[in-house]
Write a protein that holds these residues in place. Structure first.
Motif, mmCIF file in Angstrom:
data_model
loop_
_atom_site.group_PDB
_atom_site.id
_atom_site.type_symbol
_atom_site.label_atom_id
_atom_site.label_comp_id
_atom_site.label_asym_id
_atom_site.label_seq_id
_atom_site.Cartn_x
_atom_site.Cartn_y
_atom_site.Cartn_z
ATOM 1 N N SER A 402 -29.443 -2.025 11.426
ATOM 2 C CA SER A 402 -30.873 -1.844 11.177
ATOM 3 C C SER A 402 -31.664 -2.298 12.403
ATOM 4 C CB SER A 402 -31.305 -2.663 9.962
ATOM 5 O OG SER A 402 -31.496 -3.998 10.362
ATOM 6 N N ALA A 403 -32.961 -2.069 12.353
ATOM 7 C CA ALA A 403 -33.815 -2.487 13.469
ATOM 8 C C ALA A 403 -34.476 -3.822 13.174
ATOM 9 C CB ALA A 403 -34.875 -1.414 13.716
ATOM 10 N N ALA A 404 -34.034 -4.458 12.115
ATOM 11 C CA ALA A 404 -34.717 -5.681 11.666
ATOM 12 C C ALA A 404 -34.799 -6.735 12.764
ATOM 13 C CB ALA A 404 -34.017 -6.235 10.445
ATOM 14 N N ASP A 457 -27.455 -6.167 18.443
ATOM 15 C CA ASP A 457 -28.199 -6.740 17.323
ATOM 16 C C ASP A 457 -28.448 -8.232 17.483
ATOM 17 O OD1 ASP A 457 -29.619 -6.265 15.045
ATOM 18 O OD2 ASP A 457 -27.970 -6.729 13.683
ATOM 19 N N SER A 458 -28.624 -8.661 18.725
ATOM 20 C CA SER A 458 -28.888 -10.081 18.954
ATOM 21 C C SER A 458 -29.615 -10.219 20.284
ATOM 22 C CB SER A 458 -27.566 -10.849 18.995
ATOM 23 O OG SER A 458 -27.799 -12.156 19.457
ATOM 24 N N LEU A 483 -31.092 3.137 16.543
ATOM 25 C CA LEU A 483 -32.219 2.234 16.337
ATOM 26 C C LEU A 483 -33.532 2.996 16.303
ATOM 27 C CD1 LEU A 483 -31.117 -0.532 16.061
ATOM 28 C CD2 LEU A 483 -32.308 -1.193 18.122
ATOM 29 N N LYS A 484 -33.602 3.975 17.174
ATOM 30 C CA LYS A 484 -34.822 4.791 17.216
ATOM 31 C C LYS A 484 -35.045 5.463 15.853
ATOM 32 C CE LYS A 484 -36.622 8.960 19.201
ATOM 33 N NZ LYS A 484 -36.520 10.024 20.170
ATOM 34 N N GLU A 485 -33.940 6.038 15.324
ATOM 35 C CA GLU A 485 -34.051 6.704 14.017
ATOM 36 C C GLU A 485 -34.501 5.708 12.947
ATOM 37 O OE1 GLU A 485 -33.858 9.874 13.807
ATOM 38 O OE2 GLU A 485 -33.222 10.013 15.912
ATOM 39 N N SER A 486 -33.901 4.533 12.966
ATOM 40 C CA SER A 486 -34.262 3.538 11.948
ATOM 41 C C SER A 486 -35.734 3.167 12.066
ATOM 42 C CB SER A 486 -33.470 2.241 12.088
ATOM 43 O OG SER A 486 -32.176 2.494 12.410
ATOM 44 N N SER A 491 -36.989 2.241 8.212
ATOM 45 C CA SER A 491 -35.969 1.661 7.353
ATOM 46 C C SER A 491 -35.349 0.460 8.046
ATOM 47 C CB SER A 491 -34.894 2.711 7.082
ATOM 48 O OG SER A 491 -33.683 2.087 6.875
ATOM 49 N N VAL A 492 -35.070 -0.562 7.272
ATOM 50 C CA VAL A 492 -34.350 -1.695 7.851
ATOM 51 C C VAL A 492 -32.960 -1.828 7.248
ATOM 52 C CG1 VAL A 492 -36.334 -3.065 8.550
ATOM 53 C CG2 VAL A 492 -35.446 -3.250 6.221
ATOM 54 N N SER A 493 -32.585 -0.812 6.503
ATOM 55 C CA SER A 493 -31.266 -0.986 5.869
ATOM 56 C C SER A 493 -30.320 0.177 6.133
ATOM 57 C CB SER A 493 -31.428 -1.147 4.361
ATOM 58 O OG SER A 493 -32.042 0.007 3.860
ATOM 59 N N ALA A 494 -30.772 1.131 6.976
ATOM 60 C CA ALA A 494 -29.896 2.277 7.224
ATOM 61 C C ALA A 494 -28.580 1.802 7.820
ATOM 62 C CB ALA A 494 -30.579 3.238 8.179
ATOM 63 N N LYS A 495 -27.522 2.479 7.482
ATOM 64 C CA LYS A 495 -26.197 2.022 7.881
ATOM 65 C C LYS A 495 -25.684 2.877 9.027
ATOM 66 C CE LYS A 495 -22.450 -0.349 6.352
ATOM 67 N NZ LYS A 495 -22.093 -0.635 7.712
ATOM 68 N N ALA A 496 -25.228 2.259 10.077
ATOM 69 C CA ALA A 496 -24.665 3.034 11.184
ATOM 70 C C ALA A 496 -23.274 3.503 10.835
ATOM 71 C CB ALA A 496 -24.594 2.158 12.421
#
Ligand SMILES: Nc1ncnc2c1ncn2[C@@H]1O[C@H](COP(=O)(O)OP(=O)(O)OP(=O)(O)O)[C@@H](O)[C@H]1O
Length: 497
Positions: A402-404, A457-458, A483-486, A491-496
């Motif tokens: 996600s992009a969170a 993601d960090s 990430l762009k798509e998310s 959405s913050v929960s889309a799954k790669a």
């Protein structure tokens, strides 16, 4: 009295867990000491399953004990699964032996039948507790005549068999705790229960004798019961074995670690967290107790531990479980493990624990090898395999989901703009990221942070230049695109994938 550290004749020791739950670290430590003692003195290491407490049985446990000991290289010479000349090795299969031995003590007058009801025993117990005393049976049925006892048993009255316990002269010598006369005096104690099963004490003594156990090595919680055992040996006119009680692993310095402690299970550390067995063994010995020349922070193989083991060096202090030390041994273990073995283990752990839709290419030995090389070239190391699945290094085997994280530092519009600009790059390198920063009139540090976050993601972790060296341009593009798509979907929960 010092124990002579030489090869002894006919050393036979047994590890005797009850199948009432999975093996925990405390029991494993006791198993390890049994094993080291046996191997050091050229003796036999036996696994005996003590399943006389029928109310607490957990199916499948006994088999799992065998498997767990195998995982740690603690090879059993005799056990329920391995077999052996002194079997059966499961107490519930030895009923006739206990019955015969309790008859023998009934005949010799050392035991008697007790017909007291559970209500009566309860009244006695509560009375003692009210008076602030330890509950103790008042030995009432000692006075029932043999004829009356036989008659009542023939008539089907329920009874237990009790041992006439004379607490005089119960001192014994323990190879760790020395002279001992601690005693849990409960009056005449039960040897056979009303369900026909023996108590722990009785089965233990009978089995240790019939299995020719030379050294009883077990947790110190049994010290106070040992006088009972000594008296049973006396009644049978048997020479007692040597007693070696071991300090306990505690949860908090006081309470013994037991099967009820959820995070104490050996399987949790090996199967769930993915520590190497040798790391766990060294962790269990980290206070050096029993190991000559022990240097904390060194990693010893099982063979080295056998060579160094000396029962005279076992201390009497209980040992608190401090899991933080486990990571130190975990890292050392990975560093000293053969590459091939490490690769196989990583792949096995990932197959079991990584997400089902993991790209099979990430499980290829060549890829795993690259990951391990990358981690070690950064002078880092992992302590347990789960760091590759859910921990600091999980980005190697899974894309950000996600992009969170990115949104913790950048607003969505800025984040989207950075992603768009990065996706325009033909090659991913530091010069390219700096060019993007210039184009967006942002500080290079900020764009680098966003790029790192898009990749792993960090905001922390290996230098970006090294990440670019590790991931192909296509992989970088895929991660940033995701990430762009998310961000676009919000959405913050889309799954790669
Ligand atoms: N915390 C501990 N530290 C060291 N040894 C232990 C510890 N707990 C048990 N042992 C020893 O391990 C052996 C097997 O014990 P067992 O399987 O009965 O475990 P347990 O934790 O005592 O069981 P329970 O769940 O009944 O408390 C015994 O010799 C016992 O003394």
């Amino acid at each position: 009295m010092r124990f002579t550290s030489r090869v002894l004749r006919d050393v036979r020791v047994r590890f005797a867990p009850s199948p009432t739950g999975r093996l925990h670290l405390g029991s494993l430590r006791t198993a390890l000491f049994n094993y080291l003692f046996a191997r050091k003195h050229g003796g036999a290491f036996i696994l005996r399953i003590e399943d006389t407490d029928r109310s607490r049985l957990v199916p499948g446990c006994a088999e799992k004990f065998e498997e767990t000991l195998g995982t740690f290289g603690l090879k059993r010479d005799e056990s329920p699964m391995v077999g052996g000349a002194f079997g059966p090795y499961t107490q519930s299969e030895r009923g006739a032996i206990y019955a015969q031995h309790s008859e023998r003590l009934l005949d010799s007058g050392h035991c008697y039948r007790c017909f007291c009801s559970s209500e009566r025993l309860d009244i006695l117990r509560k009375g003692a507790l009210r008076a602030g005393e330890l509950p103790r049976y008042d030995n009432r049925c000692r006075s029932v005549s043999k004829a009356e006892s036989d008659e009542r048993a023939r008539n089907g009255e329920a009874f237990v068999v009790r041992f006439k316990f004379d607490k005089q002269n119960v001192a014994f010598h323990d190879l760790v705790y020395g002279s001992n006369n601690q005693i849990a005096d409960e009056g005449d104690f039960v040897v056979m229960k009303s369900d026909g099963f023996p108590t722990y004490h009785f089965a233990n003594v009978v089995d240790d004798r019939l299995m020719a156990i030379s050294h009883v090595i077990r947790g110190a919680e049994w010290l106070a019961s040992t006088p009972k055992h000594v008296k049973l040996y006396e009644a049978f006119e048997w020479t007692p074995p040597n007693f070696v009680h071991l300090p306990l692993i505690t949860r908090d310095g006081k309470k013994k670690l037991s099967k009820r402690d959820a995070d104490a299970y050996v399987a949790y550390y090996i199967e769930e967290r993915g520590y190497l067995p040798v790391a766990v063994l060294n962790f269990l010995l980290r206070n050096g107790s029993g190991i000559s020349g022990f240097q904390p922070g060194n990693l010893y193989s099982l063979d080295e531990l056998i060579q160094r083991f000396d029962v005279n060096l076992i201390g009497t202090r209980d040992f608190m479980m401090d899991r933080s030390a486990l990571d130190t041994y975990g890292r050392l273990a990975f560093r000293s493990t053969h590459r091939e073995t490490l690769l196989q283990n990583v792949a096995k752990h990932l197959k079991t624990h990584a997400s089902a839709d993991i790209d099979p290419a990430l499980l290829e030995p060549a890829y795993i090898q690259r990951v391990i090389d990358f981690i070690s070239s950064n002078e880092e190391n992992f302590a347990a395999f789960d760091e590759l699945v859910t921990g600091d290094f999980s980005f190697f085997f899974g894309r950000p989901s996600s992009a969170a994280k990115l949104l913790e530092r950048f607003d969505a519009t800025t984040a989207l703009t950075i992603c768009d600009a990065l996706l325009e790059l033909e090659r991913f390198d530091i010069a390219g990221v700096k060019a993007v920063a210039k184009q967006l009139k942002m500080k290079p540090k900020e764009v680098m942070a966003a790029t790192r976050c898009a990749l792993i993601d960090s905001f922390k972790g290996p230098p970006l230049s090294e990440l670019f060296g590790f991931f192909s341009d296509d992989e970088c593009r895929t991660r940033i695109q995701f990430l762009k798509e998310s961000l676009k979907e919000g959405s913050v929960s889309a799954k790669a994938s």
